[in-house]
Design an enzyme around this catalytic site. Sequence first.
Site, mmCIF file in Angstrom:
data_model
loop_
_atom_site.group_PDB
_atom_site.id
_atom_site.type_symbol
_atom_site.label_atom_id
_atom_site.label_comp_id
_atom_site.label_asym_id
_atom_site.label_seq_id
_atom_site.Cartn_x
_atom_site.Cartn_y
_atom_site.Cartn_z
ATOM 1 N N ILE A 17 0.823 -1.217 0.000
ATOM 2 C CA ILE A 17 0.000 0.000 0.000
ATOM 3 C C ILE A 17 0.859 1.269 0.000
ATOM 4 O O ILE A 17 0.398 2.327 -0.427
ATOM 5 C CB ILE A 17 -1.006 -0.008 1.179
ATOM 6 C CG1 ILE A 17 -2.155 0.972 0.927
ATOM 7 C CG2 ILE A 17 -0.307 0.278 2.512
ATOM 8 C CD1 ILE A 17 -3.328 0.823 1.873
ATOM 9 N N ASN A 30 -2.087 2.022 15.721
ATOM 10 C CA ASN A 30 -2.525 1.697 17.083
ATOM 11 C C ASN A 30 -2.799 3.016 17.793
ATOM 12 O O ASN A 30 -2.505 4.093 17.265
ATOM 13 C CB ASN A 30 -1.493 0.836 17.813
ATOM 14 C CG ASN A 30 -0.152 1.535 17.932
ATOM 15 O OD1 ASN A 30 -0.060 2.617 18.504
ATOM 16 N ND2 ASN A 30 0.883 0.945 17.372
ATOM 17 N N GLY A 38 3.888 -4.294 10.990
ATOM 18 C CA GLY A 38 2.920 -4.495 9.909
ATOM 19 C C GLY A 38 2.850 -3.331 8.937
ATOM 20 O O GLY A 38 3.859 -2.697 8.617
ATOM 21 N N ASP A 40 1.568 -0.451 9.382
ATOM 22 C CA ASP A 40 1.894 0.801 10.087
ATOM 23 C C ASP A 40 3.409 1.075 9.985
ATOM 24 O O ASP A 40 3.837 2.183 9.611
ATOM 25 C CB ASP A 40 1.468 0.636 11.556
ATOM 26 C CG ASP A 40 1.475 1.934 12.351
ATOM 27 O OD1 ASP A 40 1.647 3.005 11.751
ATOM 28 O OD2 ASP A 40 1.307 1.852 13.582
ATOM 29 N N SER A 128 -6.959 -4.659 10.945
ATOM 30 C CA SER A 128 -7.162 -5.629 12.049
ATOM 31 C C SER A 128 -6.879 -7.086 11.709
ATOM 32 O O SER A 128 -6.935 -7.930 12.596
ATOM 33 C CB SER A 128 -8.588 -5.543 12.637
ATOM 34 O OG SER A 128 -8.720 -4.412 13.466
ATOM 35 N N THR A 129 -6.588 -7.394 10.442
ATOM 36 C CA THR A 129 -6.449 -8.818 10.092
ATOM 37 C C THR A 129 -5.020 -9.355 10.263
ATOM 38 O O THR A 129 -4.759 -10.519 9.966
ATOM 39 C CB THR A 129 -6.899 -9.107 8.641
ATOM 40 O OG1 THR A 129 -6.011 -8.421 7.741
ATOM 41 C CG2 THR A 129 -8.328 -8.645 8.406
ATOM 42 N N GLY A 130 -4.101 -8.514 10.757
ATOM 43 C CA GLY A 130 -2.728 -8.971 11.007
ATOM 44 C C GLY A 130 -2.526 -9.213 12.494
ATOM 45 O O GLY A 130 -3.132 -10.112 13.085
#
Length: 182
Positions: A17, A30, A38, A40, A128-130
């Site tokens: 991304i 977060n 991840g 972020d 949220s999927t990591g």
Amino acid sequence: MRIHWQNERLGVVEGDITRFDGDAIVNAANATLLGGGGVDGAIHRAAGPALREACRQLRQRAWPEGLPVGQVALTPGFALPADWVIHTVGPVYARGEDRAGLLADCYRRALAMAAERDFRRLAFPAISTGVYGYPAEAAARIVADVMREALPRLPRLEVTLVFYAAADAETFLQHAEIDGVR
Ligand code: AR6
């Protein structure tokens, strides 16, 4: 970025991304807003240290207690190809509690912020999927529901859902009903 599925309003792609060259990308951050792992971590690395400073100021001025789950906050993209970053905090998955509404809030509020700013091209990661452990199948249904509900009211916005791996894009497409999204 490899396209797995696409219509005029919505695209499902595989890739990084941080390479998305549009008005804004969404960050799965977060509450501290000060970076992490991840997506972020990748966004902070690609944007450069100015992003951390902007996030630090945001914390000081607007969110001294941290950004609550489901909320969004905007910074420039600095060294990223995208002009802006919409930071949001997804829910940590919990078996005993339905947090679907909070995950939907992340997507809804990011879309609303993009529309407010008249952004035309916006990309989301799979929030949220990591690390936060939300099952990809459940997240797919939530994301599809939000897109089906919100996109018809935001006709100038084109959304790209970016998955890091081909398998994640395919899992999304298997569990999301997006054929009707216009
Ligand atoms: N481009 C697109 N997607 C990516 C990229 C990338 N460069 N890198 C990872 N992903 P996660 P969360 C995918 O853990 O679950 C951080 O430490 C990844 O494969 O980044 O919301 C924050 O600071 C996964 O499918 O976010 C928080 O503490 C998806 O992005 C916490 O993790 C989300 O995974 C947030 O956890």
